[in-house]
Design an enzyme around this catalytic site. Structure first.
Site, short mmCIF file in Angstrom:
data_model
loop_
_atom_site.label_atom_id
_atom_site.label_comp_id
_atom_site.label_asym_id
_atom_site.label_seq_id
_atom_site.Cartn_x
_atom_site.Cartn_y
_atom_site.Cartn_z
N TYR A 70 1.28 -1.67 0.04
CA TYR A 70 0.17 0.41 0.20
C TYR A 70 0.90 1.90 -0.32
CZ TYR A 70 -4.70 -1.76 0.20
OH TYR A 70 -5.54 -3.50 -0.44
N ASN A 105 -12.63 5.23 -6.58
CA ASN A 105 -10.87 5.09 -6.68
C ASN A 105 -11.06 5.98 -4.78
OD1 ASN A 105 -11.46 5.05 -9.21
ND2 ASN A 105 -11.20 7.05 -9.81
N VAL A 106 -9.64 5.07 -4.71
CA VAL A 106 -9.25 5.51 -2.72
C VAL A 106 -7.66 6.54 -3.48
CG1 VAL A 106 -9.96 3.34 -2.48
CG2 VAL A 106 -7.95 3.94 -3.87
N HIS A 122 -14.66 3.80 -1.20
CA HIS A 122 -14.25 2.28 -0.52
C HIS A 122 -13.21 2.58 0.06
CE1 HIS A 122 -15.14 0.93 -4.73
NE2 HIS A 122 -16.63 0.12 -4.09
N CYS A 133 -7.85 0.38 17.13
CA CYS A 133 -9.23 1.18 17.93
C CYS A 133 -9.39 2.41 16.74
CB CYS A 133 -8.61 2.29 19.03
SG CYS A 133 -6.96 3.69 17.87
N THR A 200 -16.35 3.89 -15.65
CA THR A 200 -17.61 3.88 -14.46
C THR A 200 -18.50 2.77 -16.06
OG1 THR A 200 -18.23 1.90 -12.94
CG2 THR A 200 -18.78 4.26 -13.26
N SER A 201 -18.93 1.76 -15.70
CA SER A 201 -19.77 0.83 -16.41
C SER A 201 -21.47 1.36 -16.48
CB SER A 201 -19.77 -0.12 -16.66
OG SER A 201 -20.08 -0.37 -15.90
#
Length: 226
Positions: A70, A105-106, A122, A133, A200-201
């Site tokens: 990540y 999207n992130v 997301h 926590c 996107t679709s």
């Protein structure tokens, strides 16, 4: 001519709409060079196993592998730049105050382009939080050469509140979507006059006359992607 006609029609819808929602997907970020997840040749899941990288169990089994991957993705996003589409949406937001952006999207390309109050369904790569926590973690160190190392092994930092390990702020497989973002997205889509899907679709249509279709279209696309 057909494309020009569609652009004119969309412009007319946009002008008439009081509230506009733009839903963006992986194709939006791909234009900035960020890999999609499911592209058959270059998608992330064609090169990496999501079971090893995008689940809570994977993180518990090998924190250095997951966190390092990540961090590589963070570095890749930081190296990318918003493209013309991001900039146009940000400018439209100043012209049409009722415009909202919901993204799958992130990354932070919408924000860096100048859009405000983007709904991230997301989660966000840059909204790290404690695995134990849940408190947010502000500072994440990204090594200078991280963008070149997708197999980077790097232990995550520890939470300053409880000492637990920090995790990425994205939705992993098997996890629920952020409920505040989800409820806000439902509210925005239900109340908009125009819903535009980019990267996107989905379809572009006047949501006021097909509100049920609009809501079902959004729900069909909301999946944890890691």
């Amino acid at each position: 001519m057909q494309l020009n006609g569609q652009v004119v029609e969309l412009a007319q819808w946009f002008k008439a709409a009081r509230s506009v929602v733009v839903l963006t997907g992986a194709g939006m970020s791909a234009e900035s060079g960020i890999p999609t997840f499911r592209d058959a040749q270059n998608g992330l899941w064609s090169r990496f196993d999501p079971e090893d990288l995008a689940t809570a169990r994977a993180y518990q089994d090998d924190k250095a592998l997951v966190w390092g991957w990540y961090v590589w993705r963070m570095a890749t996003v930081r190296a990318a730049q918003p493209h013309a589409g991001h900039l146009v949406l940000a400018e439209l937001g100043t012209i049409k105050p009722g415009l909202s952006i919901i993204t799958q999207n992130v990354d932070d390309l919408h924000e860096r382009a100048g859009s405000n109050d983007v709904v991230h369904l997301h989660g966000s790569l840059f909204a790290s939080r404690c695995f134990a926590c849940g408190r947010p973690h502000e500072e994440v160190h990204i090594p200078p050469d991280a963008a070149e190392k997708p197999s980077l092994h790097l232990m995550p930092p520890c939470c300053s509140h409880c000492g637990g390990y920090v995790r990425p702020g994205v939705v992993w497989f098997g996890e629920r979507l952020p409920q505040l973002a989800w409820r806000k997205a439902e509210r925005l889509v239900a109340g908009c006059d125009l819903l535009v899907a980019i990267g996107t679709s989905g379809l572009v249509f006047p949501a006021a006359s097909r509100a049920g279709c609009g809501r079902s279209s959004v729900r069909a696309k909301l999946r944890g992607s890691g």
